[in-house]
Design a protein around this motif. Sequence first.
Motif, PDB file in Angstrom:
ATOM      1  N   HIS A  58     -39.888  48.689 -21.690  1.00  0.00           N
ATOM      2  CA  HIS A  58     -39.443  49.994 -21.208  1.00  0.00           C
ATOM      3  C   HIS A  58     -39.272  50.975 -22.362  1.00  0.00           C
ATOM      4  O   HIS A  58     -39.633  52.156 -22.254  1.00  0.00           O
ATOM      5  CB  HIS A  58     -38.130  49.851 -20.431  1.00  0.00           C
ATOM      6  N   ALA A  59     -38.743  50.506 -23.469  1.00  0.00           N
ATOM      7  CA  ALA A  59     -38.505  51.387 -24.622  1.00  0.00           C
ATOM      8  C   ALA A  59     -39.802  51.962 -25.182  1.00  0.00           C
ATOM      9  O   ALA A  59     -39.820  53.090 -25.690  1.00  0.00           O
ATOM     10  CB  ALA A  59     -37.760  50.613 -25.712  1.00  0.00           C
TER      11      ALA A  59
ATOM     12  N   ALA B  84     -30.373  42.948 -16.557  1.00  0.00           N
ATOM     13  CA  ALA B  84     -30.757  43.359 -17.911  1.00  0.00           C
ATOM     14  C   ALA B  84     -30.147  44.693 -18.318  1.00  0.00           C
ATOM     15  O   ALA B  84     -30.285  45.116 -19.467  1.00  0.00           O
ATOM     16  CB  ALA B  84     -32.283  43.437 -18.006  1.00  0.00           C
TER      17      ALA B  84
ATOM     18  N   LEU C  80     -31.021  47.605 -17.239  1.00  0.00           N
ATOM     19  CA  LEU C  80     -32.002  48.691 -17.251  1.00  0.00           C
ATOM     20  C   LEU C  80     -31.735  49.725 -16.167  1.00  0.00           C
ATOM     21  O   LEU C  80     -32.125  50.891 -16.306  1.00  0.00           O
ATOM     22  CB  LEU C  80     -33.412  48.121 -17.080  1.00  0.00           C
TER      23      LEU C  80
ATOM     24  N   LEU D  26     -33.864  43.271 -13.205  1.00  0.00           N
ATOM     25  CA  LEU D  26     -33.750  44.529 -13.945  1.00  0.00           C
ATOM     26  C   LEU D  26     -32.293  44.954 -14.072  1.00  0.00           C
ATOM     27  O   LEU D  26     -31.863  45.463 -15.113  1.00  0.00           O
ATOM     28  CB  LEU D  26     -34.557  45.629 -13.271  1.00  0.00           C
TER      29      LEU D  26
ATOM     30  N   MET E 168     -38.273  42.838 -21.294  1.00  0.00           N
ATOM     31  CA  MET E 168     -38.218  43.982 -20.385  1.00  0.00           C
ATOM     32  C   MET E 168     -37.712  45.213 -21.117  1.00  0.00           C
ATOM     33  O   MET E 168     -38.240  46.324 -20.930  1.00  0.00           O
ATOM     34  CB  MET E 168     -37.330  43.656 -19.175  1.00  0.00           C
ATOM     35  N   ALA E 169     -36.676  45.039 -21.931  1.00  0.00           N
ATOM     36  CA  ALA E 169     -36.106  46.183 -22.655  1.00  0.00           C
ATOM     37  C   ALA E 169     -37.117  46.774 -23.637  1.00  0.00           C
ATOM     38  O   ALA E 169     -37.262  48.002 -23.728  1.00  0.00           O
ATOM     39  CB  ALA E 169     -34.842  45.743 -23.393  1.00  0.00           C
TER      40      ALA E 169
ATOM     41  N   LEU F   7     -38.810  52.893 -14.206  1.00  0.00           N
ATOM     42  CA  LEU F   7     -38.211  51.687 -13.649  1.00  0.00           C
ATOM     43  C   LEU F   7     -38.442  51.731 -12.139  1.00  0.00           C
ATOM     44  O   LEU F   7     -37.922  52.613 -11.447  1.00  0.00           O
ATOM     45  CB  LEU F   7     -36.724  51.624 -13.977  1.00  0.00           C
TER      46      LEU F   7
ATOM     47  N   LYS G  61     -29.024  54.626 -12.726  1.00  0.00           N
ATOM     48  CA  LYS G  61     -30.292  55.045 -12.115  1.00  0.00           C
ATOM     49  C   LYS G  61     -30.362  54.614 -10.658  1.00  0.00           C
ATOM     50  O   LYS G  61     -29.643  53.723 -10.206  1.00  0.00           O
ATOM     51  CB  LYS G  61     -31.477  54.465 -12.895  1.00  0.00           C
TER      52      LYS G  61
ATOM     53  N   VAL H  53     -41.559  49.092 -15.819  1.00  0.00           N
ATOM     54  CA  VAL H  53     -40.944  47.800 -15.531  1.00  0.00           C
ATOM     55  C   VAL H  53     -40.607  47.792 -14.055  1.00  0.00           C
ATOM     56  O   VAL H  53     -39.904  48.684 -13.558  1.00  0.00           O
ATOM     57  CB  VAL H  53     -39.690  47.559 -16.389  1.00  0.00           C
TER      58      VAL H  53
END
Length: 324
Positions: free
Chosen positions: A97-98, A116, A118, A113, A93-94, A155, A122, A103
């Motif tokens: 997204h990077a 993790a 992320l 999420l 997932m990381a 996200l 947010k 995701v």
Amino acid sequence: MTTKTPVVALIAYPNFSPFHFAVPYLVFNAELPEGRLFDLKIVSAGARPLTAERALTLHPDGGLELTEAADILVVPGWDDLNAHPEPDLVAAMARAHARGAHVVGLCYGAYALAYAGLLDGKRASTHWMAEKDFSARFPRVQLDMNALYVDEDRLITSAGTGAGLDCCLYIVREYYGPKIANKVARTMVIPPHREGGQAQFIEQPMAVSTQDAQVNRLLDYLREHLGQPHSIDQLAARTSMSRRTFTRHFSKATGMTLVDWLVNERLQRSRDLLETTSLSVEKISDLAGFQTAISLRQHFKKRFQVSPRDWRRTFGQKTAAEPH
């Protein structure tokens, strides 16, 4: 419209929910006359076959290596809210997204999420039943319990169950525009866009009685005379208390002020009447004790994020007439 067919990695996990899995599967596996919109890959850690909640076995297309080429990575729900995602999934997932992929955590998938890291700092959404638990576990996440879905920094998280459909259709709109998203919605016989937040669907139960017998008798009286105006002084006199003593007793017994309690009860009465009758909003405001339709509409919109008319349209009897 996108020129490259986006790749969607749909993550399966042990004891997955068939419904939550089926929602993104149906949307991202859709094929229109124009062709297939997404290249859907079903993924599990180690490419292991997995069993759903009851009697269903899933055979994935491959392992987490398939996420490396994904434009969209979707976690459809999450079975055990106490369970952290496996390190390999967290890393996948990381990395996704990077490199600029979306995701997505549908419903309780927001937990994956959040575990993790992320979602730190947010906004996010999840099923309303998990509000307290999610907030306690992930205090750095800004939980928006009115949003049907939230998209921040690629996200994307959604509220419970049916909101996953809204979220997936939103993603289709982001990639292909509203015209194609509407076509997908029509093939699934669902609305292309649902307005309003999940607050409109949240049950907010109020205790029928308290541990204070005197207050209980008063609550029964208030429910029987909800359409009438009530003042603290009148009710204090009715219970043979001073204003100050009454206010303290009421707040201790119910956990809220008299004004807040009355508003909650009147909103519940209004909801019931909107769902079960064809009475006008003016008549309902009178019966519920709001005195004016304007007052009812203001309180209703503030609490449920939709108008009384929209509430009736969604939840009312099919034979009910439109309110005036």
